[in-house]
Design an enzyme around this catalytic site. Structure first.
Site, PDB file in Angstrom:
ATOM      1  N   SER A  21      29.553  79.502  50.330  1.00 45.31           N
ATOM      2  CA  SER A  21      29.779  80.606  49.385  1.00 45.31           C
ATOM      3  C   SER A  21      30.667  80.162  48.225  1.00 45.31           C
ATOM      4  O   SER A  21      31.465  79.219  48.363  1.00 45.31           O
ATOM      5  CB  SER A  21      30.452  81.760  50.143  1.00 45.31           C
TER       6      SER A  21
ATOM      7  N   ASP B  37      31.026  75.300  57.255  1.00 41.43           N
ATOM      8  CA  ASP B  37      31.412  76.711  57.099  1.00 41.43           C
ATOM      9  C   ASP B  37      31.250  77.367  58.460  1.00 41.43           C
ATOM     10  O   ASP B  37      30.732  76.769  59.402  1.00 41.43           O
ATOM     11  CB  ASP B  37      30.563  77.403  56.022  1.00 41.43           C
TER      12      ASP B  37
ATOM     13  N   TYR C 198      48.949  85.217  51.060  1.00 37.68           N
ATOM     14  CA  TYR C 198      48.010  84.356  50.339  1.00 37.68           C
ATOM     15  C   TYR C 198      48.766  83.336  49.470  1.00 37.68           C
ATOM     16  O   TYR C 198      48.469  82.140  49.497  1.00 37.68           O
ATOM     17  CB  TYR C 198      47.096  85.233  49.476  1.00 37.68           C
TER      18      TYR C 198
ATOM     19  N   LYS D 243      48.883  79.207  49.724  1.00 32.97           N
ATOM     20  CA  LYS D 243      48.437  78.366  48.615  1.00 32.97           C
ATOM     21  C   LYS D 243      49.588  77.520  48.057  1.00 32.97           C
ATOM     22  O   LYS D 243      49.379  76.399  47.597  1.00 32.97           O
ATOM     23  CB  LYS D 243      47.823  79.239  47.510  1.00 32.97           C
TER      24      LYS D 243
ATOM     25  N   THR E  22      33.191  84.981  42.368  1.00 31.79           N
ATOM     26  CA  THR E  22      32.693  84.648  43.714  1.00 31.79           C
ATOM     27  C   THR E  22      32.772  85.893  44.602  1.00 31.79           C
ATOM     28  O   THR E  22      33.447  86.866  44.253  1.00 31.79           O
ATOM     29  CB  THR E  22      33.565  83.562  44.380  1.00 31.79           C
TER      30      THR E  22
HETATM   31  C1  LIG Z   1      43.636  83.845  42.025  1.00 29.62           C
HETATM   32  C2  LIG Z   1      43.238  83.987  43.456  1.00 29.62           C
HETATM   33  O1  LIG Z   1      43.284  83.060  44.234  1.00 29.62           O
HETATM   34  C3  LIG Z   1      42.767  85.205  43.912  1.00 29.62           C
HETATM   35  C4  LIG Z   1      43.765  86.206  43.483  1.00 29.62           C
HETATM   36  O2  LIG Z   1      44.930  86.044  43.655  1.00 29.62           O
HETATM   37  S1  LIG Z   1      43.076  87.440  42.682  1.00 29.62           S
HETATM   38  C5  LIG Z   1      44.404  88.562  42.457  1.00 29.62           C
HETATM   39  C6  LIG Z   1      44.735  89.127  43.749  1.00 29.62           C
HETATM   40  N1  LIG Z   1      45.524  90.255  43.542  1.00 29.62           N
HETATM   41  C7  LIG Z   1      45.381  91.234  44.371  1.00 29.62           C
HETATM   42  O3  LIG Z   1      44.571  91.203  45.267  1.00 29.62           O
HETATM   43  C8  LIG Z   1      46.288  92.350  44.172  1.00 29.62           C
HETATM   44  C9  LIG Z   1      46.686  92.735  45.525  1.00 29.62           C
HETATM   45  N2  LIG Z   1      47.393  93.968  45.514  1.00 29.62           N
HETATM   46  C10 LIG Z   1      46.767  95.154  45.789  1.00 29.62           C
HETATM   47  O4  LIG Z   1      45.572  95.246  45.930  1.00 29.62           O
HETATM   48  C11 LIG Z   1      47.676  96.328  45.959  1.00 29.62           C
HETATM   49  O5  LIG Z   1      48.872  96.051  45.287  1.00 29.62           O
HETATM   50  C12 LIG Z   1      47.991  96.602  47.413  1.00 29.62           C
HETATM   51  C13 LIG Z   1      46.714  97.019  48.143  1.00 29.62           C
HETATM   52  C14 LIG Z   1      48.600  95.422  48.102  1.00 29.62           C
HETATM   53  C15 LIG Z   1      49.019  97.724  47.489  1.00 29.62           C
HETATM   54  O6  LIG Z   1      48.509  98.860  46.845  1.00 29.62           O
HETATM   55  P1  LIG Z   1      48.916 100.298  47.395  1.00 29.62           P
HETATM   56  O7  LIG Z   1      48.329 100.513  48.741  1.00 29.62           O
HETATM   57  O8  LIG Z   1      48.582 101.242  46.297  1.00 29.62           O
HETATM   58  O9  LIG Z   1      50.467 100.129  47.602  1.00 29.62           O
HETATM   59  P2  LIG Z   1      51.545 101.188  47.538  1.00 29.62           P
HETATM   60  O10 LIG Z   1      52.811 100.558  48.007  1.00 29.62           O
HETATM   61  O11 LIG Z   1      51.095 102.411  48.256  1.00 29.62           O
HETATM   62  O12 LIG Z   1      51.597 101.431  45.939  1.00 29.62           O
HETATM   63  C16 LIG Z   1      52.801 101.596  45.310  1.00 29.62           C
HETATM   64  C17 LIG Z   1      52.588 101.715  43.831  1.00 29.62           C
HETATM   65  O13 LIG Z   1      52.218 100.449  43.249  1.00 29.62           O
HETATM   66  C18 LIG Z   1      51.035 100.576  42.466  1.00 29.62           C
HETATM   67  N3  LIG Z   1      50.262  99.360  42.557  1.00 29.62           N
HETATM   68  C19 LIG Z   1      49.731  98.840  43.664  1.00 29.62           C
HETATM   69  N4  LIG Z   1      49.097  97.692  43.360  1.00 29.62           N
HETATM   70  C20 LIG Z   1      49.228  97.506  42.044  1.00 29.62           C
HETATM   71  C21 LIG Z   1      48.796  96.489  41.171  1.00 29.62           C
HETATM   72  N5  LIG Z   1      48.074  95.425  41.613  1.00 29.62           N
HETATM   73  N6  LIG Z   1      49.118  96.588  39.872  1.00 29.62           N
HETATM   74  C22 LIG Z   1      49.862  97.639  39.430  1.00 29.62           C
HETATM   75  N7  LIG Z   1      50.313  98.622  40.226  1.00 29.62           N
HETATM   76  C23 LIG Z   1      49.990  98.559  41.520  1.00 29.62           C
HETATM   77  C24 LIG Z   1      50.317 101.741  43.107  1.00 29.62           C
HETATM   78  O14 LIG Z   1      49.405 102.339  42.164  1.00 29.62           O
HETATM   79  C25 LIG Z   1      51.477 102.663  43.461  1.00 29.62           C
HETATM   80  O15 LIG Z   1      51.919 103.307  42.310  1.00 29.62           O
HETATM   81  P3  LIG Z   1      52.441 104.837  42.422  1.00 29.62           P
HETATM   82  O16 LIG Z   1      53.463 104.844  43.511  1.00 29.62           O
HETATM   83  O17 LIG Z   1      52.960 105.085  41.044  1.00 29.62           O
HETATM   84  O18 LIG Z   1      51.210 105.616  42.759  1.00 29.62           O
HETATM   85  N1  LIG Z   2      37.403  83.062  43.596  1.00 32.71           N
HETATM   86  C1  LIG Z   2      38.582  82.914  43.036  1.00 32.71           C
HETATM   87  O1  LIG Z   2      38.862  83.511  41.986  1.00 32.71           O
HETATM   88  C2  LIG Z   2      39.586  81.992  43.625  1.00 32.71           C
HETATM   89  C3  LIG Z   2      39.408  81.364  44.837  1.00 32.71           C
HETATM   90  N2  LIG Z   2      40.379  80.508  45.293  1.00 32.71           N
HETATM   91  C4  LIG Z   2      40.208  79.801  46.546  1.00 32.71           C
HETATM   92  O2  LIG Z   2      39.002  79.068  46.512  1.00 32.71           O
HETATM   93  C5  LIG Z   2      38.467  78.949  47.825  1.00 32.71           C
HETATM   94  C6  LIG Z   2      37.048  79.444  47.819  1.00 32.71           C
HETATM   95  O3  LIG Z   2      37.066  80.786  47.454  1.00 32.71           O
HETATM   96  P1  LIG Z   2      35.753  81.604  47.087  1.00 32.71           P
HETATM   97  O4  LIG Z   2      34.633  80.670  46.921  1.00 32.71           O
HETATM   98  O5  LIG Z   2      36.127  82.511  46.013  1.00 32.71           O
HETATM   99  O6  LIG Z   2      35.601  82.459  48.425  1.00 32.71           O
HETATM  100  P2  LIG Z   2      34.310  82.871  49.273  1.00 32.71           P
HETATM  101  O7  LIG Z   2      34.780  83.967  50.162  1.00 32.71           O
HETATM  102  O8  LIG Z   2      33.152  83.097  48.379  1.00 32.71           O
HETATM  103  O9  LIG Z   2      34.024  81.561  50.140  1.00 32.71           O
HETATM  104  C7  LIG Z   2      34.901  81.136  51.111  1.00 32.71           C
HETATM  105  C8  LIG Z   2      34.127  80.515  52.241  1.00 32.71           C
HETATM  106  O10 LIG Z   2      35.057  80.046  53.215  1.00 32.71           O
HETATM  107  C9  LIG Z   2      34.507  80.305  54.475  1.00 32.71           C
HETATM  108  N3  LIG Z   2      35.544  80.366  55.497  1.00 32.71           N
HETATM  109  C10 LIG Z   2      36.472  81.337  55.688  1.00 32.71           C
HETATM  110  N4  LIG Z   2      37.218  81.058  56.762  1.00 32.71           N
HETATM  111  C11 LIG Z   2      36.765  79.882  57.254  1.00 32.71           C
HETATM  112  C12 LIG Z   2      37.135  79.073  58.359  1.00 32.71           C
HETATM  113  N5  LIG Z   2      38.129  79.427  59.187  1.00 32.71           N
HETATM  114  N6  LIG Z   2      36.443  77.928  58.568  1.00 32.71           N
HETATM  115  C13 LIG Z   2      35.432  77.570  57.758  1.00 32.71           C
HETATM  116  N7  LIG Z   2      35.037  78.290  56.692  1.00 32.71           N
HETATM  117  C14 LIG Z   2      35.701  79.439  56.455  1.00 32.71           C
HETATM  118  C15 LIG Z   2      33.775  81.626  54.326  1.00 32.71           C
HETATM  119  O11 LIG Z   2      32.803  81.791  55.357  1.00 32.71           O
HETATM  120  C16 LIG Z   2      33.177  81.487  52.945  1.00 32.71           C
HETATM  121  O12 LIG Z   2      31.871  80.941  53.000  1.00 32.71           O
HETATM  122  C17 LIG Z   2      39.403  79.750  48.738  1.00 32.71           C
HETATM  123  O13 LIG Z   2      40.322  78.854  49.334  1.00 32.71           O
HETATM  124  C18 LIG Z   2      40.110  80.688  47.770  1.00 32.71           C
HETATM  125  O14 LIG Z   2      41.369  81.051  48.246  1.00 32.71           O
HETATM  126  C19 LIG Z   2      41.496  80.240  44.593  1.00 32.71           C
HETATM  127  C20 LIG Z   2      41.710  80.835  43.401  1.00 32.71           C
HETATM  128  C21 LIG Z   2      40.782  81.773  42.826  1.00 32.71           C
END
Ligand SMILES: CC(=O)CC(=O)SCCNC(=O)CCNC(=O)[C@H](O)C(C)(C)COP(=O)(O)OP(=O)(O)OC[C@H]1O[C@@H](n2cnc3c(N)ncnc32)[C@H](O)[C@@H]1OP(=O)(O)O
Ligand SMILES: NC(=O)C1=CN([C@@H]2O[C@H](COP(=O)(O)OP(=O)(O)OC[C@H]3O[C@@H](n4cnc5c(N)ncnc54)[C@H](O)[C@@H]3O)[C@@H](O)[C@H]2O)C=CC1
Length: 259
Positions: free
Chosen positions: A18, A39, A166, A170, A201
C-alpha cells in the site's frame, strides 16, 4: 560494479502492499530490480506482487516477527540470490491526546506501545536481520555492499496534537539512523531515513476529512499532497548516490505542521 541505478538490484520493501511502499515496489520493478514485497498476510500484497510478474514475490510478513523477516530473507536469497536494498515502509498511526480532558480519559498505554512496536521496533528488526544478508555481497569499487532506507515522518519534528505515540515512534527512527550508519560503515552498508510530509495514501485518507483539508492547505509548494512515486523517487536517489549516508531527508513541499 558500483551501484549507480536500480537495474539488477534486489530490494526488500516492507509495507509494500500500500501507499509509499507499493509505489517503491512498482518503481523498483519498472527500473529492472527484483523485489520481495513484505506486508501483513491480510494485506493486498499478493495481488500487488502478482500484477508485477516474476520480478516481485510477496512474503507475508509482520515486521515485528523475527521468524517472518527471516523467512522473507530466505526467499530473497533462494529466489533472487542476494539482497542489495532494504526499505522500511510498514507503519501505523494513531490520533489521541495525551489526556482527553473532555472525556477525562488518558491515552491508552497499549496503543502507545503498539505504535512504537510496529514503527520503531519493527523497522529495527528488519534492519538488524537484513544487513546480515546484504553484508554477504561482494563490495563494489567504493567498498559498498548495499543500503538500508527507513521511513520516519515530518511528525518526528513537528508532530501535531494527538500524535505523541506516532511522533515518538518516528523520532526514534531519526535517532537511530546515524548510529546504525556508523555500525554498518565497516561493512560498506549505508543507512538513510526519509521523513515524508503529507502523501496521498490510504494512511492519510484515514485521517478525519477536516484534518486532511486543513493540512493540505498548509503545504507551501507544491500546494498539494505528495504523490507516492515522489517518495519512491527519493528512495531511488538514495540508492543511486553513494555519498548519502547517516542522514534524514525531508520530502515535504516545505510543510511545517502546525499544532
Ligand atoms: C506526516 C505523517 O506522517 C502523517 C501525519 O502526521 S498527518 C497529520 C496527523 N495529524 C493528525 O492526525 C491530527 C491528530 N489529531 C486529531 O485528530 C485530534 O486532535 C484528536 C482526535 C487527537 C483529538 O481531537 P478531539 O477528540 O476533538 O480532542 P478534544 O480534546 O476533545 O478536543 C479539544 C479541542 O481541540 C480541538 N482540536 C482537536 N484537534 C485539533 C486539531 N488537529 N487542530 C485544531 N484543533 C483541534 C477540538 O476541536 C477541541 O476544541 P473545542 O474544545 O474548542 O471544541
Ligand atoms: N502518507 C503519509 O503522508 C506519510 C506516511 N509516512 C509513513 O510512511 C509509511 C507508509 O505509509 P503509507 O504508505 O501512507 O501507509 P499505508 O497505510 O498506505 O501503508 C502501510 C502498509 O504497512 C503495512 N503494515 C502495517 N503494519 C504492519 C506490520 N506490523 N508488518 C508489516 N506490514 C505492516 C500495512 O498493511 C500497509 O500495507 C508509514 O511508516 C507512515 O508512517 C510518513 C509520513 C507521511
Amino acid at each position: 560494479m558500483p551501484i549507480r541505478n536500480l537495474k539488477g538490484l534486489v530490494g526488500l520493501v516492507t509495507g509494500g502492499a500500500s501507499g509509499l511502499g507499493k509505489a517503491t515496489v512498482e518503481r523498483f520493478v519498472r527500473q529492472g530490480a527484483r523485489v520481495i514485497l513484505c506486508d501483513l498476510e491480510k494485506s493486498a500484497g499478493k495481488d500487488v506482487a502478482d500484477n508485477l510478474g516474476d520480478n516481485c514475490i510477496f512474503s507475508p510478513t509482520n515486521v515485528t516477527s523475527e521468524a517472518d523477516v527471516k523467512k522473507a530473507l530466505e526467499i530473497a536469497k533462494d529466489k533472487f540470490g542476494k539482497l542489495d536494498v532494504a526499505v522500511n515502509c510498514a507503519g501505523i498511526g494513531i490520533a489521541f491526546k495525551t489526556y482527553n480532558f473532555n472525556k477525562k480519559l488518558p491515552h491508552n498505554l497499549e496503543d502507545f506501545a503498539e505504535v512504537i512496536t510496529v514503527n520503531t521496533v519493527g523497522s529495527f528488526n528488519v534492519i538488524r536481520l537484513a544487513v546480515g544478508l546484504i553484508g554477504e555481497n561482494e563490495p563494489d569499487a567504493d567498498g559498498q555492499r548495499g543500503v538500508v532506507i527507513n521511513t520516519s515522518s515530518v511528525a518526528a519534528f513537528d508532530g501535531q496534537m494527538g500524535q505523541a505515540a506516532y511522533s515518538a515512534s518516528k523520532g526514534a527512527i531519526v535517532g537511530m539512523t546515524l548510529p546504525i550508519a556508523r555500525d554498518l560503515a565497516n561493512q560498506g552498508i549505508r543507512c538513510c531515513t526519509i521523513a515524508p510530509g503529507l502523501f496521498n495514501t490510504p494512511l492519510l485518507a484515514s485521517l478525519p476529512e477536516k484534518v486532511q483539508t486543513y493540512l493540505a492547505s498548509t503545504i507551501p509548494f507544491p500546494k498539494r499532497l505528495g504523490d507516492p512515486d515522489e517518495y519512491a523517487h527519493m528512495v531511488q536517489t538514495i540508492v543511486e548516490n553513494p555519498y548519502l549516508n547517516g542522514e534524514v531527508i525531508r520530502v515535504d513541499g516545505s510543510i511545517r505542521m502546525m499544532a
